[in-house]
Design a protein around this motif. Structure first.
Motif, PDB file in Angstrom:
ATOM      1  N   GLU A 137       0.826  -1.210   0.000  1.00 55.95           N
ATOM      2  CA  GLU A 137       0.000   0.000   0.000  1.00 55.95           C
ATOM      3  C   GLU A 137       0.862   1.263   0.000  1.00 55.95           C
ATOM      4  O   GLU A 137       0.516   2.261  -0.653  1.00 55.95           O
ATOM      5  CB  GLU A 137      -0.947   0.002   1.207  1.00 55.95           C
ATOM      6  N   THR A 138       1.964   1.214   0.723  1.00 50.93           N
ATOM      7  CA  THR A 138       2.872   2.359   0.757  1.00 50.93           C
ATOM      8  C   THR A 138       3.465   2.615  -0.626  1.00 50.93           C
ATOM      9  O   THR A 138       3.522   3.765  -1.094  1.00 50.93           O
ATOM     10  CB  THR A 138       4.006   2.125   1.770  1.00 50.93           C
ATOM     11  N   GLU A 141       0.840   4.068  -2.946  1.00 48.70           N
ATOM     12  CA  GLU A 141       0.605   5.481  -2.625  1.00 48.70           C
ATOM     13  C   GLU A 141       1.746   6.357  -3.130  1.00 48.70           C
ATOM     14  O   GLU A 141       1.522   7.431  -3.709  1.00 48.70           O
ATOM     15  CB  GLU A 141       0.450   5.644  -1.111  1.00 48.70           C
ATOM     16  N   THR A 144       1.648   6.500  -7.098  1.00 45.41           N
ATOM     17  CA  THR A 144       0.590   7.358  -7.645  1.00 45.41           C
ATOM     18  C   THR A 144       0.903   8.827  -7.392  1.00 45.41           C
ATOM     19  O   THR A 144       0.537   9.690  -8.194  1.00 45.41           O
ATOM     20  CB  THR A 144      -0.781   6.998  -7.046  1.00 45.41           C
ATOM     21  N   ALA A 150      -2.159   3.404 -10.228  1.00 43.84           N
ATOM     22  CA  ALA A 150      -2.246   2.540  -9.055  1.00 43.84           C
ATOM     23  C   ALA A 150      -2.436   1.081  -9.430  1.00 43.84           C
ATOM     24  O   ALA A 150      -1.809   0.183  -8.837  1.00 43.84           O
ATOM     25  CB  ALA A 150      -3.382   3.004  -8.147  1.00 43.84           C
TER      26      ALA A 150
END
Length: 236
Positions: A137-138, A141, A144, A150
């Motif tokens: 997820e990091t 993020e 993007t 993403a």
């Protein structure tokens, strides 16, 4: 374009410092518009296991056989070096993380012309923001935020895409005799090892660029002039 190839690892403190010093040298270089920068992957510890529950100081103490105090002193010294380059290091927040997936993200970014932006974001995440550069997820993020898609990042991380490219960079470094990073190769004729002073980068850039210009002279034409339009819209 004269190519400058930079081998580095996201978790190498001197690589971020070297990046800033090279950027300072390049900013004042007359031929900077003709310089192409390509980031290359290198892993200082490919077998490192991501562990957010241990401090970077404890990790260094364990793998190097240092006392915890000595590890803290060493990182304090590097923090001072980073500050002189305009960087803020927060080793107390750094997450012990394997950099392989971060390197894969950098290769994806390079495909889209965002290689330098990715390296900057990853360095900042690791040394300043204390983020886990091995967390899916990091990485999504971060990717993007610099302009990547993403879903493309997610698909890449769920597969082995760019794994071979990372390994190829590392193998190439070994072939070239690279023993540590950062390692800057200019026009495949000159190399700078380590976070050298700005003056060293300036001098090596000048030597490499002079050689590149000799190898790639501008074409000279005998021109017959006639009516034409210039890029500024002046037609005559």
């Amino acid at each position: 374009m004269m190519k400058v190839e930079i081998w580095s690892d996201v978790m190498c403190p001197f690589c971020y410092i070297g990046k800033r010093r090279f950027e300072e040298a390049l900013a004042g270089f007359e031929g900077k518009e003709q310089i192409e920068i390509e980031w290359k992957s290198f892993q200082l510890n490919p077998d490192l296991k991501t562990n957010p529950n241990i401090s970077i100081n404890q990790y260094l103490a364990d793998i190097k056989g240092w006392t915890l105090d000595h590890a803290e002193q060493m990182n304090d010294h590097v923090t001072q070096m980073a500050a002189q380059a305009g960087l803020t290091y927060n080793f107390s927040k750094s997450v012990v993380a394997n950099s392989f997936n971060a390197h894969r993200l950098a290769h994806l970014a390079k495909k889209h012309g965002l290689g330098d932006a990715a390296e900057e974001a990853l360095f900042r995440a690791y040394f300043t923001e204390g983020r886990n550069i091995d967390d899916t997820e990091t990485l999504i993020e971060m990717g993007t935020a610099i302009g990547l898609n993403a879903e493309e990042i997610k698909q890449m991380l769920e597969s082995d895409t760019y794994a071979d490219e990372v390994k190829h960079d590392i193998a190439e470094a070994q072939y070239l005799g690279v023993r540590g990073v950062p390692f800057f190769v200019m026009n495949r004729k000159y190399a700078v090892s380590g976070a050298q002073e700005v003056a060293v980068f300036k001098d090596t850039l000048a030597k490499a660029f002079t050689g590149w210009q000799e190898e790639n002279p501008k074409p000279a034409f005998d021109t017959i002039e006639g009516e034409s339009c210039s890029p500024d819209g002046d037609c005559k």
